[in-house]
Write a protein that holds these residues in place. Sequence first.
Motif, PDB file in Angstrom:
ATOM      1  N   ALA A  60      15.119  -3.860   6.289  1.00 15.88           N
ATOM      2  CA  ALA A  60      13.800  -3.089   5.920  1.00 15.88           C
ATOM      3  C   ALA A  60      13.093  -2.865   7.157  1.00 15.88           C
ATOM      4  CB  ALA A  60      13.504  -3.509   4.784  1.00 15.88           C
ATOM      5  N   THR A  61      12.799  -4.181   7.871  1.00 17.00           N
ATOM      6  CA  THR A  61      12.257  -4.074   8.999  1.00 17.00           C
ATOM      7  C   THR A  61      12.699  -3.393  10.348  1.00 17.00           C
ATOM      8  OG1 THR A  61      11.431  -6.392   8.605  1.00 17.00           O
ATOM      9  CG2 THR A  61      11.036  -5.713  10.830  1.00 17.00           C
ATOM     10  N   LYS A  62      14.074  -3.354  10.358  1.00 17.34           N
ATOM     11  CA  LYS A  62      14.680  -2.655  11.314  1.00 17.34           C
ATOM     12  C   LYS A  62      14.403  -1.160  11.231  1.00 17.34           C
ATOM     13  CE  LYS A  62      19.354  -1.723  13.233  1.00 17.34           C
ATOM     14  NZ  LYS A  62      20.794  -2.136  12.954  1.00 17.34           N
ATOM     15  N   HIS A  63      14.560  -0.564  10.166  1.00 21.02           N
ATOM     16  CA  HIS A  63      14.110   0.770   9.731  1.00 21.02           C
ATOM     17  C   HIS A  63      12.614   1.171   9.528  1.00 21.02           C
ATOM     18  CE1 HIS A  63      18.844   0.505   8.683  1.00 21.02           C
ATOM     19  NE2 HIS A  63      18.414   1.744   8.997  1.00 21.02           N
ATOM     20  N   GLY A  64      11.905   0.073   9.995  1.00 23.19           N
ATOM     21  CA  GLY A  64      10.350   0.599   9.801  1.00 23.19           C
ATOM     22  C   GLY A  64       9.862   0.669   8.323  1.00 23.19           C
ATOM     23  N   ILE A  65      10.445  -0.208   7.531  1.00 16.95           N
ATOM     24  CA  ILE A  65      10.257  -0.080   5.919  1.00 16.95           C
ATOM     25  C   ILE A  65       9.310  -1.318   5.716  1.00 16.95           C
ATOM     26  CG2 ILE A  65      10.692   0.230   3.675  1.00 16.95           C
ATOM     27  CD1 ILE A  65      13.229   1.839   4.824  1.00 16.95           C
ATOM     28  N   LYS A  66       8.154  -1.196   5.219  1.00 15.04           N
ATOM     29  CA  LYS A  66       7.350  -2.576   4.850  1.00 15.04           C
ATOM     30  C   LYS A  66       8.017  -3.014   3.500  1.00 15.04           C
ATOM     31  CE  LYS A  66       4.518  -2.901   8.053  1.00 15.04           C
ATOM     32  NZ  LYS A  66       4.477  -4.066   8.819  1.00 15.04           N
ATOM     33  N   VAL A  67       8.078  -4.392   3.199  1.00 15.27           N
ATOM     34  CA  VAL A  67       8.594  -5.083   1.823  1.00 15.27           C
ATOM     35  C   VAL A  67       7.169  -5.925   1.501  1.00 15.27           C
ATOM     36  CG1 VAL A  67      10.034  -6.551   0.875  1.00 15.27           C
ATOM     37  CG2 VAL A  67      11.044  -5.054   3.020  1.00 15.27           C
ATOM     38  N   ALA A  68       6.980  -5.852  -0.062  1.00 14.69           N
ATOM     39  CA  ALA A  68       5.965  -6.485  -0.395  1.00 14.69           C
ATOM     40  C   ALA A  68       6.358  -7.019  -1.726  1.00 14.69           C
ATOM     41  CB  ALA A  68       4.586  -5.600  -0.507  1.00 14.69           C
ATOM     42  N   ARG A  69       5.436  -8.048  -2.103  1.00 13.88           N
ATOM     43  CA  ARG A  69       5.531  -8.326  -3.677  1.00 13.88           C
ATOM     44  C   ARG A  69       4.182  -8.335  -4.144  1.00 13.88           C
ATOM     45  NH1 ARG A  69       6.528 -13.335  -0.799  1.00 13.88           N
ATOM     46  NH2 ARG A  69       8.485 -13.723  -1.630  1.00 13.88           N
ATOM     47  N   ILE A  70       4.118  -8.437  -5.515  1.00 16.01           N
ATOM     48  CA  ILE A  70       2.777  -8.557  -6.124  1.00 16.01           C
ATOM     49  C   ILE A  70       2.664 -10.035  -6.475  1.00 16.01           C
ATOM     50  CG2 ILE A  70       1.543  -7.812  -8.147  1.00 16.01           C
ATOM     51  CD1 ILE A  70       3.180  -5.436  -8.423  1.00 16.01           C
ATOM     52  N   PRO A  71       1.544 -10.658  -5.706  1.00 18.31           N
ATOM     53  CA  PRO A  71       1.444 -12.061  -6.208  1.00 18.31           C
ATOM     54  C   PRO A  71       1.192 -12.220  -7.635  1.00 18.31           C
ATOM     55  CG  PRO A  71      -0.035 -11.209  -4.250  1.00 18.31           C
ATOM     56  CD  PRO A  71       0.686 -10.299  -5.090  1.00 18.31           C
ATOM     57  N   GLN A 119      -2.954   4.823  -2.461  1.00 19.09           N
ATOM     58  CA  GLN A 119      -3.419   4.390  -1.016  1.00 19.09           C
ATOM     59  C   GLN A 119      -2.483   4.870  -0.160  1.00 19.09           C
ATOM     60  OE1 GLN A 119      -3.370   0.250  -1.589  1.00 19.09           O
ATOM     61  NE2 GLN A 119      -5.168   0.168  -2.599  1.00 19.09           N
ATOM     62  N   LEU A 120      -1.055   5.005  -0.436  1.00 17.14           N
ATOM     63  CA  LEU A 120      -0.192   5.442   0.682  1.00 17.14           C
ATOM     64  C   LEU A 120      -0.437   6.847   0.721  1.00 17.14           C
ATOM     65  CD1 LEU A 120       2.247   5.425   2.478  1.00 17.14           C
ATOM     66  CD2 LEU A 120       3.594   5.830   0.424  1.00 17.14           C
ATOM     67  N   HIS A 121      -0.691   7.634  -0.174  1.00 17.58           N
ATOM     68  CA  HIS A 121      -1.162   9.162  -0.390  1.00 17.58           C
ATOM     69  C   HIS A 121      -2.092   9.308   0.453  1.00 17.58           C
ATOM     70  CE1 HIS A 121      -0.594  13.040  -1.952  1.00 17.58           C
ATOM     71  NE2 HIS A 121      -1.850  13.291  -1.965  1.00 17.58           N
ATOM     72  N   GLU A 122      -3.289   8.713   0.643  1.00 20.86           N
ATOM     73  CA  GLU A 122      -4.408   8.839   1.276  1.00 20.86           C
ATOM     74  C   GLU A 122      -4.487   8.250   2.480  1.00 20.86           C
ATOM     75  OE1 GLU A 122      -6.748  10.871   0.092  1.00 20.86           O
ATOM     76  OE2 GLU A 122      -5.864  11.260  -1.970  1.00 20.86           O
ATOM     77  N   GLY A 123      -3.443   7.650   3.029  1.00 20.99           N
ATOM     78  CA  GLY A 123      -3.330   7.106   4.168  1.00 20.99           C
ATOM     79  C   GLY A 123      -4.344   5.915   4.386  1.00 20.99           C
ATOM     80  N   LEU A 124      -4.665   4.905   3.292  1.00 18.26           N
ATOM     81  CA  LEU A 124      -5.347   3.827   3.295  1.00 18.26           C
ATOM     82  C   LEU A 124      -4.424   2.598   3.374  1.00 18.26           C
ATOM     83  CD1 LEU A 124      -7.892   4.946   0.376  1.00 18.26           C
ATOM     84  CD2 LEU A 124      -8.386   5.192   2.787  1.00 18.26           C
ATOM     85  N   PRO A 125      -5.219   1.466   3.613  1.00 22.66           N
ATOM     86  CA  PRO A 125      -4.425   0.291   3.867  1.00 22.66           C
ATOM     87  C   PRO A 125      -4.019  -0.054   2.532  1.00 22.66           C
ATOM     88  CG  PRO A 125      -6.470   0.058   5.166  1.00 22.66           C
ATOM     89  CD  PRO A 125      -6.611   1.387   4.428  1.00 22.66           C
ATOM     90  N   PHE A 126      -3.072  -0.957   2.271  1.00 20.39           N
ATOM     91  CA  PHE A 126      -2.581  -1.573   0.867  1.00 20.39           C
ATOM     92  C   PHE A 126      -3.386  -2.583   0.645  1.00 20.39           C
ATOM     93  CE2 PHE A 126       1.910   0.135   2.404  1.00 20.39           C
ATOM     94  CZ  PHE A 126       1.593   1.286   1.667  1.00 20.39           C
ATOM     95  N   THR A 127      -3.853  -2.726  -0.926  1.00 20.87           N
ATOM     96  CA  THR A 127      -4.257  -3.767  -1.260  1.00 20.87           C
ATOM     97  C   THR A 127      -3.716  -4.402  -2.453  1.00 20.87           C
ATOM     98  OG1 THR A 127      -5.868  -2.441  -2.610  1.00 20.87           O
ATOM     99  CG2 THR A 127      -6.680  -2.994  -0.406  1.00 20.87           C
ATOM    100  N   GLY A 128      -3.676  -5.676  -2.867  1.00 17.15           N
ATOM    101  CA  GLY A 128      -3.205  -5.927  -4.072  1.00 17.15           C
ATOM    102  C   GLY A 128      -1.770  -6.544  -3.979  1.00 17.15           C
ATOM    103  N   ILE A 129      -1.283  -6.352  -2.931  1.00 13.65           N
ATOM    104  CA  ILE A 129       0.332  -6.671  -2.552  1.00 13.65           C
ATOM    105  C   ILE A 129       0.269  -7.687  -1.570  1.00 13.65           C
ATOM    106  CG2 ILE A 129       1.128  -4.677  -3.498  1.00 13.65           C
ATOM    107  CD1 ILE A 129       1.573  -3.475  -0.770  1.00 13.65           C
ATOM    108  N   GLU A 130       1.189  -8.372  -1.381  1.00 16.14           N
ATOM    109  CA  GLU A 130       1.521  -9.178  -0.175  1.00 16.14           C
ATOM    110  C   GLU A 130       2.845  -8.833   0.517  1.00 16.14           C
ATOM    111  OE1 GLU A 130       3.378 -13.760   0.582  1.00 16.14           O
ATOM    112  OE2 GLU A 130       2.292 -13.223  -1.349  1.00 16.14           O
ATOM    113  N   LEU A 131       2.500  -8.319   2.021  1.00 15.75           N
ATOM    114  CA  LEU A 131       3.358  -7.999   2.721  1.00 15.75           C
ATOM    115  C   LEU A 131       4.073  -9.116   3.384  1.00 15.75           C
ATOM    116  CD1 LEU A 131       1.548  -4.926   4.523  1.00 15.75           C
ATOM    117  CD2 LEU A 131       3.523  -4.730   2.932  1.00 15.75           C
ATOM    118  N   VAL A 132       5.500  -8.696   3.408  1.00 14.70           N
ATOM    119  CA  VAL A 132       6.260 -10.121   3.956  1.00 14.70           C
ATOM    120  C   VAL A 132       6.964  -9.944   5.333  1.00 14.70           C
ATOM    121  CG1 VAL A 132       6.649 -11.107   1.739  1.00 14.70           C
ATOM    122  CG2 VAL A 132       8.598  -9.368   2.632  1.00 14.70           C
ATOM    123  N   ASN A 133       6.677  -8.464   5.738  1.00 14.09           N
ATOM    124  CA  ASN A 133       7.185  -8.152   6.975  1.00 14.09           C
ATOM    125  C   ASN A 133       6.371  -7.371   7.670  1.00 14.09           C
ATOM    126  OD1 ASN A 133       7.446  -5.819   5.877  1.00 14.09           O
ATOM    127  ND2 ASN A 133       9.644  -5.319   6.635  1.00 14.09           N
TER     128      ASN A 133
END
Length: 366
Positions: free
Chosen positions: A130-141, A352-366
């Motif tokens: 995912a990182t190689k393809h520029g895709i973020k990966v996240a979990r919900i804490p 947030q993605l639609h509006e171009g805003l930073p993600f909240t409520g998730i934990e990015l792992v890459n």
Amino acid sequence: MFNIAKAAFRNKNSSLLYSYHQTCSVSRISELVKPETMVKKEDKKKVTRVLFCGPHLPDSYNFTRDYLQPYPFIQADVAHVRDVPEVIKDYHIFVTLLMQMDSYVISRATNLKLIMQFGVGLDGVDIDAATKHGIKVARIPSEGNGNAASCSEMAIYLMLGLLKKQSEMKMSVQSRLLGQPTGGTLLGKTVFILGYGNIGIELAKRLKPFGSRVIATKRSWPVDSDSSLVDEKGSHEDIYSFASKADIVVVCLRLSKETAEIVDKKFISSMKKGALLVNIARGGLVNYESAYQSLDSGHLGGLGTDVAWSEPFDPNDPILKFKNVIMTPHVAGVTEYSYRSMAKVVGDVALQLHEGLPFTGIELVN
């Protein structure tokens, strides 16, 4: 019987990490995606599209759709796991659920911005790809959305089911027998929480009123961690000595290369004869053959598990023949409270993605 179980285990088309995609029945996307949710081709650029992997854990997408009803520019669809490689190119967010997201599937996700889990476990996602393809990966804490609380309650349920001899009680009712079997209590029991994270903390909170002694291990303990819930703390190196002290071991670890099959022959042999094993984390944390053999010999007093070595699990698997085994269908975190809360997180992330805003409520792992 052990030879049968051993053969059954070796014939499973799975790795220690989830193999759900190999056990699904054939289904087409038209059966899982509601026709009214499909977006016309000319509208694609105006819509942020979220794809869930089906067909299991249905309320993850049902509740997300409920939350997103006021936002027609966010589209939530569900596709069968077998169809995901064909359609994922049209989506911006993918919610994996039980799917293996390998490098092949990820390479086809040409418009994808985020892979996320409807919960904590990311053991099925190739994060490097995912990182190689520029895709973020996240979990919900698990903290704050009811997931940790729900999972800890399931652990209590499984412990009580084993202590009270749930299967034997059912047989007594069927045989019209009263006053048997004689069960056990959590009062006075030493419970070893293997992996003291958010779920472990919630479990410790609930065990104290039962009068249990709580011991726990964690790779590193924060300096300011609350010690009032745990009677004895240990590190990873202490897992065998802690197992030898416990009447019940509860597995709460995340599955990784380092933790796969951590509950093996050596670990189970270090447990007291007759001690109980409860797993609310991932099936791959427990070695199947060791668990089966220890149940067969009587060394392991009981197994309560909400997760399996392959999912959906074979209902005719020999390990389910033991009267001191309780298995539930991966529902520890599946409560309306936790699922509504996590559906809101998915919906908010899509907004947030639609509006171009930073993600909240998730934990990015890459």
